[in-house]
Design an enzyme around this catalytic site. Structure first.
Site, PDB file in Angstrom:
ATOM      1  N   LYS A 187      -0.357   3.766  -2.589  1.00  0.00           N
ATOM      2  CA  LYS A 187      -1.288   4.895  -2.347  1.00  0.00           C
ATOM      3  C   LYS A 187      -0.653   6.071  -2.536  1.00  0.00           C
ATOM      4  CE  LYS A 187      -4.622   1.884  -0.237  1.00  0.00           C
ATOM      5  NZ  LYS A 187      -4.028   0.360   0.016  1.00  0.00           N
ATOM      6  N   SER A 232      -5.298   3.253   4.893  1.00  0.00           N
ATOM      7  CA  SER A 232      -4.912   2.652   3.845  1.00  0.00           C
ATOM      8  C   SER A 232      -6.414   1.474   3.146  1.00  0.00           C
ATOM      9  CB  SER A 232      -4.055   1.335   4.209  1.00  0.00           C
ATOM     10  OG  SER A 232      -3.176   1.085   3.241  1.00  0.00           O
ATOM     11  N   LYS A 269       3.184   6.598   5.251  1.00  0.00           N
ATOM     12  CA  LYS A 269       2.261   5.613   4.445  1.00  0.00           C
ATOM     13  C   LYS A 269       2.748   4.093   5.035  1.00  0.00           C
ATOM     14  CE  LYS A 269      -1.235   3.909   2.533  1.00  0.00           C
ATOM     15  NZ  LYS A 269      -1.251   3.039   3.432  1.00  0.00           N
ATOM     16  N   SER A 275       0.804  -1.208  -0.031  1.00  0.00           N
ATOM     17  CA  SER A 275       0.014  -0.078  -0.001  1.00  0.00           C
ATOM     18  C   SER A 275       0.669   1.254   0.103  1.00  0.00           C
ATOM     19  CB  SER A 275      -0.770   0.120   1.224  1.00  0.00           C
ATOM     20  OG  SER A 275      -1.976  -0.949   1.096  1.00  0.00           O
TER      21      SER A 275
END
Length: 282
Positions: free
Chosen positions: A59, A113, A220, A56
């Site tokens: 993203k 997420s 993140k 992820s």
């Protein structure tokens, strides 16, 4: 522009420009890089050029491509069956048929997420998901991510790959977006739901954003069985903007432990580190 060229050249050309004291920093993540974004110096690197699944962390690219398109943040996007994860069968609290403003989906994708949120952002892009993926890979080349590839907007596909060095470039580029800085470091957020469940409360997937001793600008997390647990951040440590990339941390708390080890090491050695890095100036 000159500063950006210097920064990316530093990451690209000097894979071993870490400090002499780096052996004192024992990180458990399989690949890592620590980069001073102010003076364009690599502080630490470990397997920084190994191409790996990034889960992820993808993203962050999804967010940049979405924001670059200058689409209305208030346009409502309806979650469809196409947004349901049939690859890894991850769960979601965003039911098919519910709709949310684009900025709400972007915040959920970055802070917690949310996979359906990221899938919907890619699907609602002009030209659809194929055009979105093309834009992701174009953006990657634009910012110098030479060993990266994107195949979806969520990161659920393990064919989303990059190196730790490339992800340092991604984090640095992401830090230029006010929205990404705000949304990725939101500690918790309540979303009004159009179903009977009522408001939905989300928390940030990176517990460090809630710690007062951390000053995080971009954050993140990511996880896939193929990628392990991943974490990327830009944070102010000892007065310096520091990019931290940690990939394939298999222990549940290893990436958090590694991030804390980096912070403690820099705070303990920043005077020595500054002297050594002048010798290895890029």
């Amino acid at each position: 522009m000159k500063q950006a060229i210097l920064l990316f050249s530093a990451l690209l050309l000097c894979p071993h420009a870490a400090l002499a004291q780096k052996n004192n920093l024992d990180l458990k993540s399989q690949a890592a890089i620590v980069f001073n974004a102010h003076n364009a110096r690599i502080i630490y690197d470990k397997n920084a050029d190994k191409v790996m699944p990034i889960a992820s962390i993808t993203k962050l690219m999804t967010a940049m491509v979405t924001l670059d398109a200058r689409l209305s943040p208030h346009e409502r996007i309806t979650i469809s069956k196409e947004d349901v994860d049939t690859l890894k069968r991850t769960s979601s609290r965003l039911p098919v048929g519910s709709s949310y403003a684009r900025h709400e989906l972007l915040r959920l994708a970055l802070m917690s997420s949310e996979n359906r949120a990221a899938a919907a952002l890619g699907r609602a892009y002009p030209g659809g998901i194929n055009a979105f993926i093309k834009a992701m890979n174009h953006k990657a080349k634009q910012i110098g991510m030479t060993n990266s590839r994107f195949v979806d907007s969520t990161g659920l596909n393990s064919n989303n790959v990059a190196t730790a060095r490339d992800l340092a470039k991604l984090v640095t580029a992401s830090n230029k977006y006010t929205v990404i800085r705000e949304f990725s470091t939101t500690s918790k957020h309540i979303v009004s739901s159009s179903n009977k469940r009522g408001p939905l409360q989300y928390v940030n997937s990176n517990s460090l954003v809630r710690h007062q001793d951390w000053a995080i600008n971009v954050s993140k997390t990511g996880y896939l069985s193929e990628a392990g647990r991943c974490l990327v951040m830009q944070a102010n440590i000892s007065g310096q903007p520091t990019v931290i990339v940690l990939l394939n941390s298999w222990g549940k708390n290893t990436r958090i432990g590694d991030a804390n080890r980096v912070k403690k090491w820099i705070e303990s050695n920043h005077k020595v580190a500054d002297t050594s890095s002048r010798i290895k100036r890029i």
